[in-house]
Scaffold this motif. Structure first.
Motif, short mmCIF file in Angstrom:
data_model
loop_
_atom_site.label_atom_id
_atom_site.label_comp_id
_atom_site.label_asym_id
_atom_site.label_seq_id
_atom_site.Cartn_x
_atom_site.Cartn_y
_atom_site.Cartn_z
N VAL A 188 -6.25 -4.15 -0.61
CA VAL A 188 -5.01 -4.71 -1.18
C VAL A 188 -5.40 -5.88 -2.07
CG1 VAL A 188 -2.75 -5.69 -0.67
CG2 VAL A 188 -3.79 -4.08 0.93
N PHE A 189 -4.89 -5.87 -3.31
CA PHE A 189 -5.20 -6.94 -4.25
C PHE A 189 -4.06 -7.10 -5.24
CE2 PHE A 189 -6.80 -2.97 -5.85
CZ PHE A 189 -6.50 -2.97 -7.21
N GLU A 192 -16.51 -11.16 -0.01
CA GLU A 192 -15.54 -12.22 0.31
C GLU A 192 -14.19 -11.67 0.79
OE1 GLU A 192 -15.34 -11.52 -4.20
OE2 GLU A 192 -16.88 -11.58 -2.65
N ASP A 193 -14.00 -10.34 0.77
CA ASP A 193 -12.75 -9.75 1.27
C ASP A 193 -12.57 -10.05 2.74
OD1 ASP A 193 -12.33 -8.62 -1.21
OD2 ASP A 193 -12.68 -6.55 -0.59
N TRP A 223 -8.82 -4.07 3.64
CA TRP A 223 -9.61 -5.15 3.03
C TRP A 223 -8.68 -5.91 2.09
CZ3 TRP A 223 -14.43 -5.58 4.98
CH2 TRP A 223 -14.95 -4.47 5.65
N VAL A 224 -8.61 -7.23 2.28
CA VAL A 224 -7.72 -8.05 1.47
C VAL A 224 -8.57 -8.89 0.51
CG1 VAL A 224 -5.92 -9.83 1.48
CG2 VAL A 224 -6.02 -8.14 3.33
N ASP A 225 -8.29 -8.75 -0.78
CA ASP A 225 -9.01 -9.50 -1.81
C ASP A 225 -8.83 -11.00 -1.59
OD1 ASP A 225 -10.24 -9.95 -4.49
OD2 ASP A 225 -8.20 -10.59 -4.99
N ALA A 226 -9.96 -11.73 -1.60
CA ALA A 226 -9.93 -13.17 -1.28
C ALA A 226 -9.08 -13.96 -2.28
CB ALA A 226 -11.36 -13.72 -1.26
N PRO A 231 -3.83 -15.72 -0.89
CA PRO A 231 -2.72 -16.69 -0.79
C PRO A 231 -1.41 -16.16 -1.39
CG PRO A 231 -4.63 -17.65 -1.93
CD PRO A 231 -4.96 -16.22 -1.65
N PHE A 232 -1.52 -15.25 -2.36
CA PHE A 232 -0.34 -14.69 -3.03
C PHE A 232 0.27 -13.53 -2.23
CE2 PHE A 232 -3.12 -16.61 -6.15
CZ PHE A 232 -2.24 -17.41 -6.88
N LEU A 233 -0.47 -13.05 -1.21
CA LEU A 233 0.01 -11.96 -0.36
C LEU A 233 0.69 -12.47 0.91
CD1 LEU A 233 -3.01 -9.55 -0.84
CD2 LEU A 233 -0.64 -9.06 -1.48
#
Length: 194
Positions: free
Chosen positions: A30-31, A55-56, A67-70, A74-76
């Protein structure tokens, strides 16, 4: 799981999609593209083993890993991934209320607020001419020193762009600024747009 929520129906739907992949251990990533800008888009993509970035942040769900994009994380915050069935079958929806919210505010340092406006409002317009502008410094008297690059360098319209577009926008939005000056040498004209 702080930040992003995947409803049970979304997890079931995604698990079913992932089970049809040729490779074992495929998860999702997710990004957000252009997070914190009016152009932010939230995306979900397949993530094969080894495609995640170091860094995910990994979230282990029962059926698969997320996997959440670093940079996007903060925006998620408060993002919701849901799957709703309807007469046509069903649809995966992503609601990310903070995707377009800037990470700067009135209390942020002056140069961060200037850079944010340059990146989100000024440069997208200049990009159509193959150009961009960046902040070099803020000098005494509230003057922002800007440097033009790309197609702006050597362009005969730079003074008009600077005074009519950029200066008006920055001075109106950032009270500490009184004006802008150009640091670029416009005698180099090889990439000029005009």
């Amino acid at each position: 799981m702080a930040g992003i929520i995947l409803t049970p129906s979304a997890q079931d739907y995604l698990a079913d999609l992932l089970s049809k992949q040729d490779t074992d251990g495929v998860g999702i990533r997710v990004f957000i593209t252009q997070p914190g800008t009016p152009y932010a888009e939230t995306c979900i993509a397949y993530c094969k083993p080894g495609e995640e970035k170091p860094e995910d942040r990994m979230i282990a769900l029962e059926a698969f890993n997320v996997w959440v994009d670093a940079v996007s994380e903060p925006f998620l915050e408060e993002a919701l991934v849901d799957y709703a069935t309807d007469r046509m079958g069903g649809q995966l929806t992503i609601k990310a209320p903070n995707a377009k919210v800037p990470m700067v505010n009135e209390d942020s340092p002056l140069n961060e607020r200037i850079n944010y406006l340059l990146q989100t409002e000024i440069n997208p317009g200049l990009a159509s001419h193959g150009g961009d502008v960046k902040l070099i410094d803020v000098v005494e008297g509230g003057i922002a020193i800007l440097q033009f690059g790309g197609g702006c360098q050597g362009c005969g319209m730079v003074d008009v762009t600077l005074k009519e577009g950029i200066e008006k926008t920055l001075v109106a939005r950032i009270p500490e600024l009184t004006g802008v000056r150009d640091s670029t040498d416009h005698s180099v004209t090889e990439n000029a747009y005009y």
